[in-house]
Design an enzyme around this catalytic site. Structure first.
Site, short mmCIF file in Angstrom:
data_model
loop_
_atom_site.label_atom_id
_atom_site.label_comp_id
_atom_site.label_asym_id
_atom_site.label_seq_id
_atom_site.Cartn_x
_atom_site.Cartn_y
_atom_site.Cartn_z
CB THR A 46 4.63 13.99 -6.36
OG1 THR A 46 4.07 12.55 -6.19
CG2 THR A 46 5.05 14.38 -7.65
CE1 TYR A 59 2.89 -1.74 -1.18
CE2 TYR A 59 3.00 -2.97 0.82
CZ TYR A 59 3.56 -1.91 0.04
OH TYR A 59 4.28 -1.04 0.60
N PRO A 68 10.15 0.10 5.71
CG PRO A 68 9.78 2.32 4.93
CD PRO A 68 10.28 1.02 4.50
CB THR A 116 2.63 8.86 3.29
OG1 THR A 116 2.17 7.39 2.87
CG2 THR A 116 4.01 8.65 4.05
P1 NDP Z 1 2.70 8.13 -1.18
O1 NDP Z 1 1.42 7.74 -1.84
O2 NDP Z 1 2.64 9.35 -0.35
O3 NDP Z 1 3.95 8.57 -2.24
C1 NDP Z 1 4.15 7.60 -3.40
C2 NDP Z 1 5.02 8.08 -4.27
O4 NDP Z 1 5.15 7.15 -5.51
C3 NDP Z 1 4.09 9.42 -5.12
O5 NDP Z 1 5.20 10.65 -5.38
C4 NDP Z 1 3.96 9.05 -6.29
O6 NDP Z 1 3.86 10.21 -7.40
C5 NDP Z 1 4.84 8.04 -6.75
N1 NDP Z 1 4.44 7.01 -7.72
C6 NDP Z 1 3.43 6.29 -7.56
N2 NDP Z 1 2.92 5.52 -8.64
C7 NDP Z 1 3.93 6.13 -9.81
C8 NDP Z 1 4.25 6.05 -11.03
N3 NDP Z 1 3.50 4.84 -11.99
N4 NDP Z 1 5.27 6.49 -11.72
C9 NDP Z 1 5.84 7.45 -10.84
N5 NDP Z 1 5.59 7.53 -9.66
C10 NDP Z 1 4.66 7.07 -9.07
O7 NDP Z 1 3.33 6.74 -0.40
P2 NDP Z 1 4.68 6.70 0.45
O8 NDP Z 1 5.47 7.97 0.38
O9 NDP Z 1 4.24 6.14 1.73
O10 NDP Z 1 5.44 5.47 -0.33
C11 NDP Z 1 6.57 5.55 -0.94
C12 NDP Z 1 7.28 4.23 -0.83
O11 NDP Z 1 7.22 3.69 0.47
C13 NDP Z 1 6.22 3.39 -1.67
O12 NDP Z 1 7.19 2.57 -2.45
C14 NDP Z 1 5.77 2.30 -0.37
O13 NDP Z 1 5.39 1.13 -0.91
C15 NDP Z 1 6.84 2.44 0.53
N6 NDP Z 1 6.33 2.09 1.78
C16 NDP Z 1 5.20 2.86 2.35
C17 NDP Z 1 5.04 2.54 3.77
C18 NDP Z 1 3.82 3.41 4.45
O14 NDP Z 1 3.28 3.00 5.34
N7 NDP Z 1 3.44 4.64 3.82
C19 NDP Z 1 5.55 1.63 4.41
C20 NDP Z 1 6.58 0.97 3.87
C21 NDP Z 1 6.98 0.99 2.64
P3 NDP Z 1 2.71 10.50 -8.39
O15 NDP Z 1 1.38 9.90 -7.94
O16 NDP Z 1 2.89 12.01 -8.67
O17 NDP Z 1 3.43 9.71 -9.50
C1 8X3 Z 2 3.31 -0.27 3.86
C2 8X3 Z 2 3.36 -1.07 5.02
O1 8X3 Z 2 2.19 -2.75 6.37
O2 8X3 Z 2 0.66 -1.37 5.16
O3 8X3 Z 2 4.31 -1.06 2.87
O4 8X3 Z 2 2.04 -2.95 3.89
S1 8X3 Z 2 2.07 -2.07 5.14
#
Ligand code: NDP
Ligand code: 8X3
Length: 253
Positions: free
Chosen positions: A11, A153, A183, A188
């Site tokens: 999403t 986390y 990453p 985001t």
């Molecule tokens: P967003 O918050 O933009 O996206 C997170 C997504 O996860 C949304 O689509 C959300 O959908 C979904 N989600 C969260 N909880 C649930 C749940 N209980 N059931 C189903 N879907 C769920 O963050 P990012 O795109 O940044 O994050 C995506 C991944 O990348 C995560 O695993 C995050 O830990 C990882 N990540 C992010 C980084 C960053 O700096 N942004 C760096 C490193 C890793 P909805 O709310 O509609 O359920």
């Molecule tokens: C997301 C990156 O450094 O905010 O996984 O934990 S950080």
């Protein structure tokens, strides 16, 4: 027949960008997340732009019975999943352990570890039946190192690191590739979720440097997924140029 990719957390952010880039590559997409209206918007967009089939499935990965309901009983025309991207995940809160919020901890552990396991259990058994597949876990630089107040986390992403290695050992004899992409800072909805809607605090996270975009990470997913079948790129770290470790960011502010 087009290949099918299942992307959790489609999403927003990284999952949305991955769904888009794999649809552009001609994959049919099973897009999951809790926010049904965003999934339906995404489905329409991808169907129109890339002429692929999209199945939006709205459920909470923390709920094993919902995961079983939607994925365990998926119709035959969607069951031939060749690519699973375990992306759904979140950070909630940034507190030292002594003032940590138990509900925050549970949300992170239940989503980032248990949700990934519930989905992987079902989809890997489907992949074994079809004779192969590829699972890409979205880990984090927080699964390679730890930063102050990142305690739980970071622990969940270290668990994803361990699970990615363990899943590869369990599944490689079934012709299933398991990869992890880790990453660094990407802009985001991640920080808006972490700071519970405090947009100023969220914006501060990316001040003074150019963070990764969701599309930067989706590009890597595409590269890893489209590698020749005999190649498994098992572990990738991608950071902004201004970042040198989980806690070192060169901010010009
Ligand atoms: P967003 O918050 O933009 O996206 C997170 C997504 O996860 C949304 O689509 C959300 O959908 C979904 N989600 C969260 N909880 C649930 C749940 N209980 N059931 C189903 N879907 C769920 O963050 P990012 O795109 O940044 O994050 C995506 C991944 O990348 C995560 O695993 C995050 O830990 C990882 N990540 C992010 C980084 C960053 O700096 N942004 C760096 C490193 C890793 P909805 O709310 O509609 O359920
Ligand atoms: C997301 C990156 O450094 O905010 O996984 O934990 S950080």
């Amino acid at each position: 027949m087009a290949k099918i990719a299942l992307v959790t957390g489609a999403t927003s952010g990284i999952g949305r960008a991955i769904s888009s880039i794999m649809a552009k590559e001609g994959y049919d997409i099973i897009a999951t997340g809790r926010r049904a209206s965003l999934l339906s918007e995404l489905s329409k967009e991808l169907e129109t732009k890339y002429k692929v089939r999209v199945l939006p499935l709205s459920f909470d990965v923390r709920d094993a019975s919902q995961v079983e309901h939607y994925l365990g009983k998926i119709s035959e025309k969607w069951s031939d999943i060749s690519l699973l991207v375990n992306n759904a995940g979140l950070a909630v809160g940034l507190n030292p352990v002594n003032t940590g919020v138990v509900d925050d901890w549970e949300r992170m552990v239940d989503t980032n570890i248990k949700g990934l396991l519930y989905v992987s259990r079902i989809v890997s058994s489907m992949m074994i039946k079809r004779g192969g597949g590829h699972i890409i876990n979205i880990g984090s630089i927080a699964g390679k190192g730890v930063y102050p107040n990142g305690n739980v986390y970071c622990a969940t992403k270290h668990a994803v690191d361990a699970l990615s290695k363990g899943m590869m050992m369990d599944l490689y004899t079934h012709n299933i590739r398991v990869s992890q992409i880790c990453p660094g800072a990407a802009e985001t909805e991640f920080s808006q979720v972490r700071f519970k809607g405090d947009l100023d605090k969220a914006a501060d996270v990316y001040k003074g440097f150019t963070p990764l975009s969701a599309e930067d990470i989706a590009d890597v997913v595409r590269y890893v997924a489209l590698a020749p079948p005999h190649v498994n790129i098992s572990d990738v770290v991608i950071m902004p140029t201004a970042q040198a470790s989980v806690s070192l960011i060169n901010r010009k502010v």
